[in-house]
Design an enzyme around this catalytic site. Structure first.
Site, PDB file in Angstrom:
ATOM      1  N   GLU A 334     -51.034  36.918   7.248  1.00  0.00           N
ATOM      2  CA  GLU A 334     -50.248  36.760   6.028  1.00  0.00           C
ATOM      3  C   GLU A 334     -50.232  35.306   5.560  1.00  0.00           C
ATOM      4  O   GLU A 334     -50.329  35.032   4.357  1.00  0.00           O
ATOM      5  CB  GLU A 334     -48.826  37.279   6.243  1.00  0.00           C
ATOM      6  CG  GLU A 334     -48.738  38.754   6.630  1.00  0.00           C
ATOM      7  CD  GLU A 334     -49.447  39.685   5.659  1.00  0.00           C
ATOM      8  OE1 GLU A 334     -49.539  39.357   4.456  1.00  0.00           O
ATOM      9  OE2 GLU A 334     -49.928  40.748   6.098  1.00  0.00           O
ATOM     10  N   HIS A 343     -58.725  39.879   1.751  1.00  0.00           N
ATOM     11  CA  HIS A 343     -59.156  40.785   2.809  1.00  0.00           C
ATOM     12  C   HIS A 343     -60.676  40.765   2.934  1.00  0.00           C
ATOM     13  O   HIS A 343     -61.393  40.589   1.947  1.00  0.00           O
ATOM     14  CB  HIS A 343     -58.698  42.212   2.515  1.00  0.00           C
ATOM     15  CG  HIS A 343     -57.255  42.448   2.815  1.00  0.00           C
ATOM     16  ND1 HIS A 343     -56.471  43.311   2.091  1.00  0.00           N
ATOM     17  CD2 HIS A 343     -56.440  41.915   3.763  1.00  0.00           C
ATOM     18  CE1 HIS A 343     -55.246  43.309   2.587  1.00  0.00           C
ATOM     19  NE2 HIS A 343     -55.205  42.468   3.597  1.00  0.00           N
ATOM     20  N   ILE A 408     -53.344  11.802  17.040  1.00  0.00           N
ATOM     21  CA  ILE A 408     -52.100  11.996  16.303  1.00  0.00           C
ATOM     22  C   ILE A 408     -51.307  10.702  16.398  1.00  0.00           C
ATOM     23  O   ILE A 408     -50.977  10.251  17.496  1.00  0.00           O
ATOM     24  CB  ILE A 408     -51.287  13.176  16.862  1.00  0.00           C
ATOM     25  CG1 ILE A 408     -52.096  14.475  16.778  1.00  0.00           C
ATOM     26  CG2 ILE A 408     -49.972  13.325  16.104  1.00  0.00           C
ATOM     27  CD1 ILE A 408     -51.408  15.666  17.419  1.00  0.00           C
ATOM     28  N   GLU A 413     -46.709   4.389  19.017  1.00  0.00           N
ATOM     29  CA  GLU A 413     -48.103   3.962  18.929  1.00  0.00           C
ATOM     30  C   GLU A 413     -48.302   3.138  17.660  1.00  0.00           C
ATOM     31  O   GLU A 413     -47.689   3.409  16.628  1.00  0.00           O
ATOM     32  CB  GLU A 413     -49.041   5.171  18.897  1.00  0.00           C
ATOM     33  CG  GLU A 413     -49.034   6.008  20.153  1.00  0.00           C
ATOM     34  CD  GLU A 413     -49.943   7.221  20.034  1.00  0.00           C
ATOM     35  OE1 GLU A 413     -50.374   7.727  21.081  1.00  0.00           O
ATOM     36  OE2 GLU A 413     -50.214   7.667  18.893  1.00  0.00           O
ATOM     37  N   ASP A 416     -53.913   5.510  16.631  1.00  0.00           N
ATOM     38  CA  ASP A 416     -54.515   6.455  17.583  1.00  0.00           C
ATOM     39  C   ASP A 416     -55.787   6.991  16.954  1.00  0.00           C
ATOM     40  O   ASP A 416     -55.752   7.795  16.029  1.00  0.00           O
ATOM     41  CB  ASP A 416     -53.554   7.597  17.914  1.00  0.00           C
ATOM     42  CG  ASP A 416     -54.010   8.395  19.139  1.00  0.00           C
ATOM     43  OD1 ASP A 416     -55.241   8.533  19.326  1.00  0.00           O
ATOM     44  OD2 ASP A 416     -53.146   8.878  19.889  1.00  0.00           O
ATOM     45  N   ASP A 467     -46.788  15.989 -11.304  1.00  0.00           N
ATOM     46  CA  ASP A 467     -46.713  15.135 -10.122  1.00  0.00           C
ATOM     47  C   ASP A 467     -46.524  13.700 -10.602  1.00  0.00           C
ATOM     48  O   ASP A 467     -46.722  13.399 -11.785  1.00  0.00           O
ATOM     49  CB  ASP A 467     -48.003  15.279  -9.305  1.00  0.00           C
ATOM     50  CG  ASP A 467     -47.918  14.647  -7.931  1.00  0.00           C
ATOM     51  OD1 ASP A 467     -46.786  14.435  -7.456  1.00  0.00           O
ATOM     52  OD2 ASP A 467     -48.967  14.357  -7.337  1.00  0.00           O
ATOM     53  N   VAL A 468     -46.129  12.817  -9.712  1.00  0.00           N
ATOM     54  CA  VAL A 468     -46.020  11.393 -10.041  1.00  0.00           C
ATOM     55  C   VAL A 468     -46.784  10.603  -8.984  1.00  0.00           C
ATOM     56  O   VAL A 468     -46.910  11.050  -7.838  1.00  0.00           O
ATOM     57  CB  VAL A 468     -44.549  10.921 -10.091  1.00  0.00           C
ATOM     58  CG1 VAL A 468     -43.797  11.600 -11.216  1.00  0.00           C
ATOM     59  CG2 VAL A 468     -43.848  11.156  -8.758  1.00  0.00           C
ATOM     60  N   ASP A 482     -44.547  12.283  -0.865  1.00  0.00           N
ATOM     61  CA  ASP A 482     -44.958  12.753  -2.179  1.00  0.00           C
ATOM     62  C   ASP A 482     -43.738  13.153  -3.000  1.00  0.00           C
ATOM     63  O   ASP A 482     -42.903  13.932  -2.538  1.00  0.00           O
ATOM     64  CB  ASP A 482     -45.898  13.954  -2.014  1.00  0.00           C
ATOM     65  CG  ASP A 482     -46.692  14.244  -3.264  1.00  0.00           C
ATOM     66  OD1 ASP A 482     -46.635  13.438  -4.207  1.00  0.00           O
ATOM     67  OD2 ASP A 482     -47.362  15.293  -3.311  1.00  0.00           O
TER      68      ASP A 482
END
Length: 619
Positions: A334, A343, A408, A413, A416, A467-468, A482
């Site tokens: 889903e 599908h 990550i 850190e 990385d 959006d800006v 954002d």
């Protein structure tokens, strides 16, 4: 670099195989019995961390069918966000939200040594429970409930007895993209995470009353965590990461009308998410787990390509008892629809007997995406550019201690870039995850040639007029979160108004449903919504179709026109009985000059619709 504990566990095979046993997954007619024997071996220089119950990495050695197997596991460090919360309700409706500790969790992903196509999803909370893929075959492992025993059962999925012979369906009925070019063969579309940009879906799960009757049950939480961990493992090849940021339990009553009609329930859930949940918790997507048995043997339903849209970024999944892997496959199916995947058709293939996007759930559900699904997903990202999922969680949102070399960028850190052998970042010391001398930064949209960009530099351009742009602060290498244009701002040459970063107009909704030749029907067609008939209405109450008020006709059923010479009826656009959930005008759509449709299917003044003191739309 942080030292981690390496654990080796030997699984000695019991001297017999069982013929039949009732396990959590059901009646299993063939299995092996193994005894995990934990052997702790600290590598030279490693330091034991007594406060950490579950190690970051573990290794298991055991035998399958008499052959030795080495299983490498690594904790799923993006399973939970730092602000993960759980919400319950008092009988009088008051909300109580807590932030339980989830940092030291016990859910892992892994691989089999010397098997490039292997994978694993394991819970190590109480023994070993989960599944692994070895030489193309799926195996399950779970503890046997024997007193004073460490015995576990290992068995294949095919050895779980089927519950019934009735085909189980997905409620999404749209078929295929209008393809611009032939779909590549499966051999040309081997799915690896390196092919795709990394995306993060910040997910809230709602547990409805049918499933949450035992609200204080630890088993319900464990079930949810295992399902989401398995769904994450299914999505790994597409570089899709699902982070659980909250679970809400409807213990005493449902907050929407959950009925046997999957499409009605989906509409109600989408409206509730847009008008209620989004005002309380920032997230990308919401999923409703239910024990409701839907009509037409429907297992799940969602809106196609609805990710990041206030009303449409939702799914409903019917839980499958103790068969958590089966539920995870439905969840992944889903969510994939919500990410634009259709599908599979007869020409769609993967390296399995069925694929994730099969319209009918197989007796042995697959974890593999077909060539068609990969094509659909790539095309969806290009066409729709869903904004919310390209916002990675902030470093502080990733829980559990950081691991240097996992690519990550985590709290503690400075950078990385992966292992020393694979690192291509000139600013970062891969061995320590520290910046090299003279470097101010090593990652981030506001980092250029190891220096932080000056304040005011655009780091994320506006994707469209709703959006800006975001600008660097001059103090951080990270681009600010954002932000979206204010709701209610006119867009697309005054054909619509911005709503949560989108410009919903009827023409685009018709194209999304019926292809590029579709357009909005004449105004006279929308008078059908005054009738409260099968094809024309504004909303449903207890299964009854309620007609629109005259001023609201353009907020009910959506009427589209196929601009084909063969089409003689300007109001004729077919919706089958299973298509009703996708045939309504979206909330936020312009219905008249200065007016938009709200969640109650009313055409209201745009300024009234978007009045808010919290920054969220009250539409």
């Amino acid at each position: 670099m942080m030292q981690v504990l390496l654990v080796t566990i030997s699984l000695a095979v019991f001297p017999y195989q069982g013929s039949s046993i009732i396990l959590e997954s059901g009646n299993v007619n063939d299995y092996e019995v193994v005894y995990p024997q934990k052997v702790t071996a600290l590598p030279k220089g490693a330091v034991q961390q007594p406060e950490q119950k579950y190690e970051d990495t573990m290794q298991y050695e055991f035998e399958v069918n008499g052959e030795p197997v080495v299983l490498h596991l690594e904790k799923n460090k993006i399973l939970f966000s730092e602000d993960y919360s759980e919400t319950h309700y008092y009988p009088d409706g008051r909300e109580i939200t807590t932030n339980p500790p989830v940092e030291d969790h016990c859910y892992y992903h892994g691989r089999i040594q010397n098997d490039a196509h292997s994978s694993a999803s394991i819970s190590a909370c109480n023994g070993l429970k989960g599944h692994f893929k070895l030489r193309g075959e799926m195996y399950f492992i779970e503890p046997l409930k024997l007193s004073n025993s460490e015995a576990h059962a290992v068995y294949k999925y095919e050895n779980i007895e089927k519950e019934d012979e009735i085909p189980k369906m997905c409620g999404v009925t749209q078929t295929n993209w209008e393809s611009d070019k032939p779909i590549k063969k499966a051999s040309q579309l081997v799915s690896t995470s390196a092919q795709f940009n990394k995306i993060f879906i910040e997910l809230v799960i709602i547990v409805d009353h049918s499933m949450a009757k035992k609200c204080n049950s630890t088993a319900t939480n464990t079930k949810i965590y295992e399902i989401v961990n398995s769904a994450n493992e299914i999505f790994n090849p597409l570089n899709i990461h699902v982070t659980l940021i909250g679970v809400e339990f409807w213990c005493d009553r449902d907050l929407i009308n959950v009925t046997s009609s999957a499409d009605e329930t989906l509409n109600s859930f989408g409206e509730w998410r847009a008008s209620d949940l989004m005002t309380r918790k920032s997230h990308d997507n919401a999923l409703l787990f239910t024990d409701m048995r839907f009509d037409l043997n429907t297992l799940g339903i969602t809106f196609l390509a609805g990710m990041c849209q206030a009303y449409r970024s939702v799914e409903i999944v019917q839980e499958q008892g103790n068969r958590n892997f089966k539920t995870a496959v439905i969840m992944a199916h889903e969510l994939s629809h919500n990410l634009g995947m259709y599908h599979d058709g007869k020409n769609c293939i993967c390296n399995d007997s069925s694929c994730v996007m099969s319209p009918v759930l197989s007796d042995q559900p697959s974890k593999l995406f077909s060539n068609c699904s990969i094509h659909d997903y790539q095309r969806y990202l290009t066409r729709y550019k869903p904004k919310c999922i390209f916002n990675p969680p902030l470093r502080k949102d990733i829980v559990s201690p950081p691991v240097c070399g996992n690519e990550i960028w985590e709290e503690g850190e400075e950078c990385d870039c992966g292992s020393p052998a694979n690192c291509q970042n000139p600013c970062c010391d891969a061995a320590t995850c520290k910046l090299k001398p003279g470097a101010e930064c090593g990652n981030g949209l506001c980092c250029y040639q190891c220096k932080i960009k000056t304040a005011g530099t655009v780091c994320r351009r506006a994707r469209d007029e709703c959006d800006v742009p975001e600008h660097c602060t001059g103090q951080s290498a990270e681009c600010p979160r954002d932000q979206l244009q204010q709701n209610g701002k006119p867009c697309q040459n005054n054909r619509g108004y911005c709503y949560n970063g989108d410009c919903p107009i009827m023409r685009n909704q018709c194209i999304s449903l019926f292809g590029s030749r579709a357009n909005v029907a004449k105004d006279s067609c929308f008078q059908e919504n005054l009738k409260g008939s099968y094809y024309g209405y504004c909303r449903k109450e207890n299964g009854r179709k309620i007609p629109c008020a005259p001023q609201d006709v353009k907020c009910g059923r959506l009427f589209c026109l196929n601009n084909s010479p063969r089409n003689k009826n300007p109001c004729n656009m077919h919706y089958s009985c299973m298509d009703q959930h996708k045939g309504m005008v979206d909330p936020g759509t312009k219905c008249e000059d200065g007016k938009v449709c709200n969640n109650k299917r009313q055409c209201v003044d745009v300024n009234t619709a978007y009045q808010s003191t919290t920054g969220f739309s009250q539409i």
